[in-house]
Write a protein that holds these residues in place. Structure first.
Motif, PDB file in Angstrom:
ATOM      1  N   GLY A 202      -5.198   3.205   7.014  1.00 52.54           N
ATOM      2  CA  GLY A 202      -3.430   3.554   7.298  1.00 52.54           C
ATOM      3  C   GLY A 202      -2.770   3.273   7.570  1.00 52.54           C
ATOM      4  O   GLY A 202      -2.557   2.506   7.415  1.00 52.54           O
ATOM      5  N   PRO A 203      -1.665   3.871   7.813  1.00 52.45           N
ATOM      6  CA  PRO A 203       0.189   3.160   7.640  1.00 52.45           C
ATOM      7  C   PRO A 203      -0.755   1.790   8.461  1.00 52.45           C
ATOM      8  O   PRO A 203      -1.188   1.763   9.496  1.00 52.45           O
ATOM      9  N   GLY A 204       0.211   0.741   7.719  1.00 53.53           N
ATOM     10  CA  GLY A 204      -0.209  -0.959   8.910  1.00 53.53           C
ATOM     11  C   GLY A 204      -1.350  -1.288   8.273  1.00 53.53           C
ATOM     12  O   GLY A 204      -1.135  -2.371   8.197  1.00 53.53           O
ATOM     13  N   ASP A 205      -2.244  -0.445   7.137  1.00 54.29           N
ATOM     14  CA  ASP A 205      -3.661  -1.446   6.944  1.00 54.29           C
ATOM     15  C   ASP A 205      -3.069  -1.530   5.102  1.00 54.29           C
ATOM     16  O   ASP A 205      -2.522  -1.882   4.545  1.00 54.29           O
ATOM     17  N   ASN A 206      -4.080  -2.477   5.206  1.00 50.06           N
ATOM     18  CA  ASN A 206      -3.419  -3.181   3.450  1.00 50.06           C
ATOM     19  C   ASN A 206      -4.985  -3.072   2.466  1.00 50.06           C
ATOM     20  O   ASN A 206      -6.590  -2.694   3.149  1.00 50.06           O
ATOM     21  N   VAL A 207      -4.919  -2.944   1.904  1.00 51.44           N
ATOM     22  CA  VAL A 207      -5.968  -3.070   0.800  1.00 51.44           C
ATOM     23  C   VAL A 207      -6.172  -3.104  -0.454  1.00 51.44           C
ATOM     24  O   VAL A 207      -4.927  -4.200  -0.899  1.00 51.44           O
ATOM     25  N   ILE A 208      -6.602  -4.506  -0.807  1.00 54.80           N
ATOM     26  CA  ILE A 208      -7.346  -5.327  -2.232  1.00 54.80           C
ATOM     27  C   ILE A 208      -7.011  -4.407  -3.622  1.00 54.80           C
ATOM     28  O   ILE A 208      -8.326  -4.469  -3.777  1.00 54.80           O
ATOM     29  N   LEU A 209      -5.715  -5.305  -4.369  1.00 52.45           N
ATOM     30  CA  LEU A 209      -5.840  -4.726  -5.251  1.00 52.45           C
ATOM     31  C   LEU A 209      -5.571  -5.605  -6.218  1.00 52.45           C
ATOM     32  O   LEU A 209      -4.669  -5.808  -6.908  1.00 52.45           O
ATOM     33  N   PRO A 210      -6.754  -5.379  -7.541  1.00 56.53           N
ATOM     34  CA  PRO A 210      -6.877  -6.956  -8.841  1.00 56.53           C
ATOM     35  C   PRO A 210      -5.522  -5.738  -9.222  1.00 56.53           C
ATOM     36  O   PRO A 210      -5.526  -4.451  -9.655  1.00 56.53           O
ATOM     37  N   ALA A 211      -4.809  -6.677 -10.471  1.00 51.23           N
ATOM     38  CA  ALA A 211      -3.810  -6.215 -11.187  1.00 51.23           C
ATOM     39  C   ALA A 211      -4.702  -7.319 -12.986  1.00 51.23           C
ATOM     40  O   ALA A 211      -4.706  -8.320 -12.360  1.00 51.23           O
ATOM     41  N   PRO A 212      -4.728  -6.188 -13.565  1.00 44.59           N
ATOM     42  CA  PRO A 212      -3.689  -4.536 -13.645  1.00 44.59           C
ATOM     43  C   PRO A 212      -4.409  -3.898 -13.091  1.00 44.59           C
ATOM     44  O   PRO A 212      -5.522  -3.970 -12.757  1.00 44.59           O
ATOM     45  N   TRP A 213      -3.853  -2.540 -12.293  1.00 44.42           N
ATOM     46  CA  TRP A 213      -4.898  -1.768 -11.395  1.00 44.42           C
ATOM     47  C   TRP A 213      -4.467  -0.436 -12.431  1.00 44.42           C
ATOM     48  O   TRP A 213      -4.162  -1.142 -12.898  1.00 44.42           O
ATOM     49  N   TYR A 214      -5.246   0.355 -11.889  1.00 44.09           N
ATOM     50  CA  TYR A 214      -5.291   1.652 -12.012  1.00 44.09           C
ATOM     51  C   TYR A 214      -4.337   2.383 -11.345  1.00 44.09           C
ATOM     52  O   TYR A 214      -4.312   2.238 -10.138  1.00 44.09           O
ATOM     53  N   PHE A 215      -3.192   3.014 -12.044  1.00 45.07           N
ATOM     54  CA  PHE A 215      -1.808   3.459 -11.114  1.00 45.07           C
ATOM     55  C   PHE A 215      -2.011   4.154 -10.201  1.00 45.07           C
ATOM     56  O   PHE A 215      -1.606   4.123  -9.438  1.00 45.07           O
ATOM     57  N   ASN A 216      -3.151   4.652 -10.936  1.00 37.90           N
ATOM     58  CA  ASN A 216      -3.215   6.232  -9.509  1.00 37.90           C
ATOM     59  C   ASN A 216      -3.653   5.563  -8.122  1.00 37.90           C
ATOM     60  O   ASN A 216      -3.454   5.946  -6.977  1.00 37.90           O
ATOM     61  N   HIS A 217      -4.388   4.356  -8.032  1.00 38.16           N
ATOM     62  CA  HIS A 217      -4.434   4.026  -6.707  1.00 38.16           C
ATOM     63  C   HIS A 217      -3.869   3.416  -6.406  1.00 38.16           C
ATOM     64  O   HIS A 217      -3.434   3.744  -5.015  1.00 38.16           O
ATOM     65  N   ARG A 218      -3.252   2.590  -6.875  1.00 34.79           N
ATOM     66  CA  ARG A 218      -1.888   2.092  -6.035  1.00 34.79           C
ATOM     67  C   ARG A 218      -1.185   2.956  -5.829  1.00 34.79           C
ATOM     68  O   ARG A 218      -0.801   2.824  -4.653  1.00 34.79           O
ATOM     69  N   MET A 219      -0.645   3.902  -5.905  1.00 32.53           N
ATOM     70  CA  MET A 219      -0.493   5.447  -6.074  1.00 32.53           C
ATOM     71  C   MET A 219      -0.474   5.682  -5.047  1.00 32.53           C
ATOM     72  O   MET A 219       0.628   6.092  -3.484  1.00 32.53           O
ATOM     73  N   TRP A 220      -1.441   6.452  -4.773  1.00 31.32           N
ATOM     74  CA  TRP A 220      -1.943   6.679  -3.386  1.00 31.32           C
ATOM     75  C   TRP A 220      -2.015   5.315  -2.047  1.00 31.32           C
ATOM     76  O   TRP A 220      -1.684   6.291  -0.925  1.00 31.32           O
ATOM     77  N   LEU A 221      -1.870   4.297  -2.562  1.00 32.02           N
ATOM     78  CA  LEU A 221      -2.152   3.838  -1.411  1.00 32.02           C
ATOM     79  C   LEU A 221      -0.896   3.366  -0.618  1.00 32.02           C
ATOM     80  O   LEU A 221      -0.083   3.761   0.333  1.00 32.02           O
ATOM     81  N   GLN A 222       0.520   3.401  -2.093  1.00 28.09           N
ATOM     82  CA  GLN A 222       1.615   3.802  -1.778  1.00 28.09           C
ATOM     83  C   GLN A 222       2.301   4.016  -0.709  1.00 28.09           C
ATOM     84  O   GLN A 222       2.482   4.694  -0.118  1.00 28.09           O
ATOM     85  N   MET A 223       1.812   5.421  -1.305  1.00 23.80           N
ATOM     86  CA  MET A 223       2.402   7.296  -0.546  1.00 23.80           C
ATOM     87  C   MET A 223       1.160   6.936   0.929  1.00 23.80           C
ATOM     88  O   MET A 223       1.696   8.360   1.671  1.00 23.80           O
ATOM     89  N   SER A 224       0.233   6.675   0.973  1.00 18.66           N
ATOM     90  CA  SER A 224      -0.138   6.684   2.521  1.00 18.66           C
ATOM     91  C   SER A 224       0.354   5.916   3.120  1.00 18.66           C
ATOM     92  O   SER A 224      -0.582   5.424   4.373  1.00 18.66           O
ATOM     93  N   GLY A 225       0.786   4.782   2.879  1.00 16.22           N
ATOM     94  CA  GLY A 225       1.211   3.602   3.708  1.00 16.22           C
ATOM     95  C   GLY A 225      -0.013   2.355   4.289  1.00 16.22           C
ATOM     96  O   GLY A 225       0.960   1.933   5.118  1.00 16.22           O
ATOM     97  N   VAL A 226      -0.296   2.458   2.759  1.00 17.82           N
ATOM     98  CA  VAL A 226      -1.330   1.912   3.165  1.00 17.82           C
ATOM     99  C   VAL A 226      -0.673   0.058   2.053  1.00 17.82           C
ATOM    100  O   VAL A 226      -0.637   0.665   0.615  1.00 17.82           O
ATOM    101  N   ALA A 227      -0.581  -0.216   2.581  1.00 14.23           N
ATOM    102  CA  ALA A 227      -0.242  -1.580   1.185  1.00 14.23           C
ATOM    103  C   ALA A 227      -1.307  -2.613   0.931  1.00 14.23           C
ATOM    104  O   ALA A 227      -2.644  -2.698   0.649  1.00 14.23           O
ATOM    105  N   PRO A 228      -0.754  -2.381  -0.511  1.00 12.63           N
ATOM    106  CA  PRO A 228      -1.694  -2.963  -1.854  1.00 12.63           C
ATOM    107  C   PRO A 228      -1.484  -4.300  -1.824  1.00 12.63           C
ATOM    108  O   PRO A 228       0.146  -4.774  -2.104  1.00 12.63           O
ATOM    109  N   ARG A 229      -2.666  -4.858  -1.627  1.00 13.17           N
ATOM    110  CA  ARG A 229      -1.992  -6.765  -1.516  1.00 13.17           C
ATOM    111  C   ARG A 229      -2.950  -7.016  -2.756  1.00 13.17           C
ATOM    112  O   ARG A 229      -3.987  -6.993  -3.442  1.00 13.17           O
ATOM    113  N   VAL A 230      -1.380  -7.810  -3.960  1.00  9.81           N
ATOM    114  CA  VAL A 230      -2.161  -7.554  -5.214  1.00  9.81           C
ATOM    115  C   VAL A 230      -2.810  -9.025  -4.960  1.00  9.81           C
ATOM    116  O   VAL A 230      -2.482  -9.829  -5.031  1.00  9.81           O
ATOM    117  N   LEU A 231      -4.356  -8.773  -6.061  1.00 10.88           N
ATOM    118  CA  LEU A 231      -4.666 -10.032  -6.715  1.00 10.88           C
ATOM    119  C   LEU A 231      -4.804 -10.304  -8.012  1.00 10.88           C
ATOM    120  O   LEU A 231      -5.190  -8.987  -8.689  1.00 10.88           O
TER     121      LEU A 231
END
Length: 397
Positions: A115-144
């Motif tokens: 939830g908001p304030g949490d983070n999820v590790i997301l490799p880049a290049p990423w699938y854009f809908n994954h990043r979009m959902w994290l961003q709009m949910s207030g979950v920080a994508p932690r870029v790998l």
């Protein structure tokens, strides 16, 4: 107009944005648009499946009613049996839920984890809908940032984990990179996630088009797989059911009980006709699907050969539906992609839609790359693609 800040800060859907680039454009009759932007089948389901769908619609009254929130029991059981056999593991029907597409499987999984304030590790290049959902949910994508081979590294991921990290997300075969993650890579991430008490989400939307024979990993062979692994799948690509929205999520029964709460407030149940169509496909179309895989692999080979003949372009990854390439131009990839519409009647997506920009701390790969979704181009279309890229490389108008 009031809009939540997280949603307002989320970029527009990339495929829809790219479609706007061709609005009002008159393409020459001898150079019609070649649309290689979207990773989805352009054709309807095969005729036998369409006939089955018509029969289901006409004769199965239950197909028009609400069904179980977690999906058709027969489909859940078939997925469990097929996955157990394909991965030499043990997957029970209670560990399978059906969702309205694989994107919904991802959103449901994240809803149970972060939830908001949490983070999820997301490799880049990423699938854009994954990043979009994290961003709009207030979950920080932690870029790998993936390596030069587009493979993420578990040791590098370990350095990103803190007490608010809830999951690691992997996509294999990869969207957008096309690379197929080695079994050892997936096992290393599983071990890392388990040791840190977080989830490993593995999106296998394109598993049916993996170039490797046999199981691509042994994660399901672990008798305790569901304490860490959440696997996602899409029926859309295998059976061309994109409009019917049918996906799947494999996880522990306890997690699926939480998923059920979320799904009940969103769609109540997956598409009933689509689920029955997916089940019919699994029961009747194995030979047809094997032929589809062979065709995609032939197109993959044509893409690899084509870039071999274009030395100014660098193929970074190729597999499933995608080629991920470094372009030769002294311009950012979003400008290059727009220019290819005008100069070559080609619609592809820029790497800026799949990774962090330099201004955001990125390595510059996003500005230098393009994703070409070749699944919708037959071999003749792929030949046309390379003819046009060669002309653009030579500076032809």
């Amino acid at each position: 107009m009031q809009v939540t800040p997280t949603l307002a800060a989320t970029p527009a859907p990339p495929v829809m944005e790219a479609r706007r680039w061709i609005e009002g454009v008159a393409f020459p009759a001898d150079r019609p648009l070649l649309n290689l932007s979207q990773a989805a089948p352009a054709d309807p389901p095969p005729e036998p499946l369409r006939r089955a769908i018509a029969e289901i619609a006409l004769t199965d009254a239950e197909a028009h009613l609400y069904g179980p929130v977690l999906g058709l029991p027969e489909l859940r059981a078939r997925v469990a049996a097929d996955w157990s056999r394909a991965y030499s593991g043990d997957v029970a029907p209670a560990q399978v839920a059906i969702t309205s597409g694989c994107n919904q499987a991802f959103t449901a999984a994240i809803a149970t984890l972060a939830g908001p304030g949490d983070n999820v590790i997301l490799p880049a290049p990423w699938y854009f809908n994954h990043r979009m959902w994290l961003q709009m949910s207030g979950v920080a994508p932690r870029v790998l940032e993936a390596g030069a081979d587009l493979l993420p590294d578990a040791e590098a991921a370990a350095a990103l984990i803190d007490d608010r990290t809830r999951a690691i997300v992997l996509v294999s075969p990869n969207n957008p990179g096309g690379v197929e993650y080695p079994a050892a890579t997936l096992a290393a991430f599983r071990d890392l996630a388990r040791s840190r008490g977080i989830a490993l989400i593995v999106d296998e939307t394109y598993r049916d088009f993996d170039a490797r024979d046999g199981a691509p990993h042994d994660l399901f062979a672990d008798p305790d797989w569901d304490d860490t692994l959440i696997q996602l799948y899409s029926f859309s690509k295998a059976y061309r059911l994109t409009g019917h929205r049918v996906g799947a999520i494999c996880a522990s029964p306890a997690r699926l009980a939480e998923v059920e709460k979320w799904l009940d407030t969103v769609t109540i149940c997956p598409n009933s006709i689509g689920q029955r169509a997916a089940l019919w496909g699994m029961e009747n179309l194995s030979d047809w699907l094997a032929g589809e895989r062979r065709e995609i692999l032939a197109r993959r080979a044509a893409m690899i050969d084509g870039f071999t003949a274009l030395p100014d372009w660098t193929l970074l990854g190729c597999g499933a539906y995608f080629a991920y390439v470094r372009h030769p131009f002294d311009a950012p990839s979003d400008d290059v992609a727009r220019d290819l519409v005008r100069r070559a009647s080609l619609l592809v997506l820029p790497g800026t839609m799949f990774g962090p920009l330099r201004a955001e701390g990125g390595t510059g790969r996003a500005e230098a790359t393009l994703r070409i979704a070749f699944a919708n181009a037959d071999l003749a279309g792929i030949t046309t693609l390379f003819d046009r890229l060669a002309e653009v490389s030579r500076g032809a108008p």
